[in-house]
Design a protein around this motif. Structure first.
Motif, short mmCIF file in Angstrom:
data_model
loop_
_atom_site.label_atom_id
_atom_site.label_comp_id
_atom_site.label_asym_id
_atom_site.label_seq_id
_atom_site.Cartn_x
_atom_site.Cartn_y
_atom_site.Cartn_z
N ILE A 217 0.86 -1.19 0.00
CA ILE A 217 0.00 0.00 0.00
C ILE A 217 0.90 1.24 0.00
O ILE A 217 1.98 1.23 0.63
N ALA A 218 0.48 2.27 -0.72
CA ALA A 218 1.26 3.51 -0.73
C ALA A 218 1.23 4.11 0.68
O ALA A 218 0.19 4.08 1.35
N GLU A 220 1.01 7.03 1.79
CA GLU A 220 0.01 8.08 2.07
C GLU A 220 -1.40 7.51 2.29
O GLU A 220 -2.27 8.20 2.78
N HIS A 221 -1.60 6.22 1.96
CA HIS A 221 -2.92 5.63 2.17
C HIS A 221 -3.03 4.82 3.47
O HIS A 221 -4.07 4.21 3.74
N LEU A 222 -1.98 4.81 4.26
CA LEU A 222 -2.05 4.05 5.52
C LEU A 222 -3.09 4.66 6.45
O LEU A 222 -3.10 5.89 6.65
N PRO A 223 -3.97 3.85 7.04
CA PRO A 223 -4.95 4.42 7.97
C PRO A 223 -4.28 4.92 9.26
O PRO A 223 -3.26 4.35 9.69
N LYS A 227 -1.01 3.64 11.51
CA LYS A 227 0.19 4.49 11.68
C LYS A 227 0.53 4.63 13.16
O LYS A 227 1.70 4.66 13.54
N GLN A 255 8.35 4.42 -0.70
CA GLN A 255 7.04 4.95 -1.13
C GLN A 255 5.89 4.01 -0.76
O GLN A 255 4.75 4.43 -0.64
N ASP A 298 -7.74 -2.50 10.17
CA ASP A 298 -8.00 -1.39 9.24
C ASP A 298 -7.08 -1.48 8.03
O ASP A 298 -7.51 -1.32 6.89
N VAL A 299 -5.80 -1.75 8.28
CA VAL A 299 -4.86 -1.76 7.16
C VAL A 299 -5.11 -2.98 6.27
O VAL A 299 -4.96 -2.92 5.05
N ILE A 302 -7.79 -2.18 3.80
CA ILE A 302 -7.44 -1.18 2.78
C ILE A 302 -6.42 -1.75 1.79
O ILE A 302 -6.51 -1.50 0.58
N ALA A 303 -5.46 -2.51 2.31
CA ALA A 303 -4.35 -2.98 1.45
C ALA A 303 -4.77 -4.19 0.63
O ALA A 303 -4.36 -5.30 0.91
#
Ligand SMILES: Cc1cc2nc3c(=O)[nH]c(=O)nc-3n(C[C@H](O)[C@H](O)[C@H](O)COP(=O)(O)OP(=O)(O)OC[C@H]3O[C@@H](n4cnc5c(N)ncnc54)[C@H](O)[C@@H]3O)c2cc1C
Length: 432
Positions: A217-218, A220-223, A227, A255, A298-299, A302-303
């Motif tokens: 996952i990029a 900047e898209h980490l929840p 983080k 990245q 969460d991750v 999304i990933a």
């Protein structure tokens, strides 16, 4: 000459794709390598540096974006450095500051193992993380700068046979069979090695009943919830839990974050789709991490997509198959990823083999015997470390409690010392 192997049809869909075929005058003294993966390309470079002529045959049409992230420890980076490959990886790889272990349910920190400067100071080479495709690209680009390495794609080695003059190899190239002569054939053809299974007593890689799910996952898209779980800085982070673990680290110049989640196969041996759809993701995979920290959930949602890799291993490693046929890398010793050493062992095998062949001149039989002996011992120790890590990562109940107490209280220097045999090893020196 009796030929061993099996006829194989090339995938017709591959035939139209780009062909790489840098032709050279046939050389019966050349070393033939089957497979241009990590092991095969590293071996070609190591042999070329020592003056050997090398011909690689690779069955795929392109060396594309296969795989995901890799951790490459100092025992392998020192060898990549000597081959000029580490320099080529400089911009795409990342040197993590630390390896951190955390509890999957609470997120609590169990161990913080600084590795950045320590790796170079203590073991003489960096610890890096990168995408497998970036490593393969760096190896390939370096190989292309060596005139004594020829690479032929879309070429599956299907049969081989030896006589006093050397080895004869049959290769399926497009719709025809070619014959090539060499002094030695090296099977670097991965976990499903034809070179290994062509012999009747060969052990086949065994399914472990465990799946590694990989995704990225990029950054900047980490929840935010995930983080918050990350220690400050650039790190390799592993979360442990009953029967499962998750590892995250940066790739692609930092990245992207690469994820590997290892858990039992609840499909009970049924085939996995190459990529999961959201439904099977929820049912079969996230469920395994049900009691884990919210940030991890969460991750994981999304990933996507998550790609399933069924994990295979061989009970015994096997390097020398015949007088003129040697295996290296996963072909010789497919292993589970718990010690993150599969690619590192492929790199070590390659450099050790080149070293053994060059030092022993024409005495190849004894060189190969010695190589096989040294590598069997080394790989065996690494496999045992992987089995120990498996137990520690996936522990539950009182064993998990004891593990957490040990990780929290044992001085870091003791952990560091425990890695000297693994990361401080020089495969070239051991085979001289
Ligand atoms: C989930 C997971 C995580 C991992 N993490 C790490 C890690 O962090 N660190 C690490 O060091 N390792 C790791 N590994 C292991 C690592 O990826 C492998 O050990 C390594 O890629 C093996 O390289 P290889 O060159 O032996 O085989 P491969 O990379 O499989 O290459 C074999 C090549 O041979 C070709 N081929 C096959 N048959 C033929 C034929 N008949 N003729 C010609 N060509 C042929 C194939 O097309 C392929 O290109 C991990 C593995 C997994 C599954």
């Amino acid at each position: 000459m009796h030929l061993r192997g099996q006829g194989r049809r090339l995938n017709a869909a591959l035939i139209d794709l780009k062909t790489e075929r840098n032709r050279r005058v046939p050389n019966p003294d050349q070393i033939i390598i089957a497979g241009a993966g990590i092991a095969g390309l590293t071996l070609a470079l190591a042999l070329s540096k020592k003056g050997f002529a090398v011909q690689i045959f690779e069955k795929s049409a392109t060396l594309a974006e296969i795989g995901a992230g890799l951790q490459i420890s100092p025992n392998a980076t020192r060898l990549l450095d000597r081959l000029g490959v580490l320099e080529r990886l400089k911009y795409s790889s990342v040197e993590p500051e630390a390896i951190c272990l955390q509890d999957g349910a609470s997120g609590e920190r169990l161990l913080h193992f600084p590795i950045g400067n320590r790796a170079k100071e203590r073991w003489g080479a960096p610890y890096i993380v990168c995408h497998r495709a970036d490593l393969q690209d760096a190896l390939l680009n370096e190989a292309r700068s060596h005139p004594n390495i020829a690479i032929q794609l879309q070429s599956a080695v299907t049969q081989h046979g030896a006589d006093a003059a050397g080895i004869l190899v049959r290769v399926q190239y497009h719709d025809r069979i070619e014959e090539h002569r060499g002094a030695l054939l090296v099977g670097a053809d991965g976990v499903w090695s034809n070179m290994r299974t062509a012999t009747s007593d060969a052990e086949r890689a065994r399914y472990t009943g465990t799946v590694a799910w990989r995704s990225s996952i990029a950054v900047e898209h980490l929840p935010a919830s995930f983080k918050a779980l990350l220690p400050p800085g650039t790190n390799v982070v592993a979360w442990t839990g009953a029967n499962a673990h998750l590892i995250a680290y940066p790739i692609r110049s930092g990245q992207m974050i690469n994820f590997v989640a290892v858990a039992p196969d609840r499909q009970n041996g049924r085939r996995w789709d190459v990529q999961t759809n959201p439904d099977s993701l929820n049912q079969n995979f996230i469920r395994e991490f049900a009691g884990w920290h919210r940030g991890i959930h969460d991750v994981m949602l999304i990933a996507r997509p998550w790609t399933a890799w069924r994990l295979f291993e061989m009970k015994k490693c096997r390097f020398q198959i015949e007088d003129r046929l040697v295996l290296i890398g996963d072909a010789a010793h497919a292993m589970t990823p718990y010690a993150a050493q599969g690619a590192a062992m492929a790199i070590e095998d390659a450099c050790a083999l080149a070293s053994a062949l060059s030092v022993n001149g024409t005495m190849w039989p004894s060189a190969l015997e010695q190589f096989s002996k040294v590598r069997t011992k080394r790989v065996g120790a690494v496999v045992r470390r992987g089995a120990l890590n498996h137990l520690a990562y996936h522990a539950k109940g009182p064993v998990a409690v004891a593990r957490n107490i040990l990780l929290r209280n044992r001085p870091v220097e003791k952990f560091v010392k425990g890695f000297d045999w693994l990361y401080g090893y020089d495969a070239e020196k051991e085979n001289k």
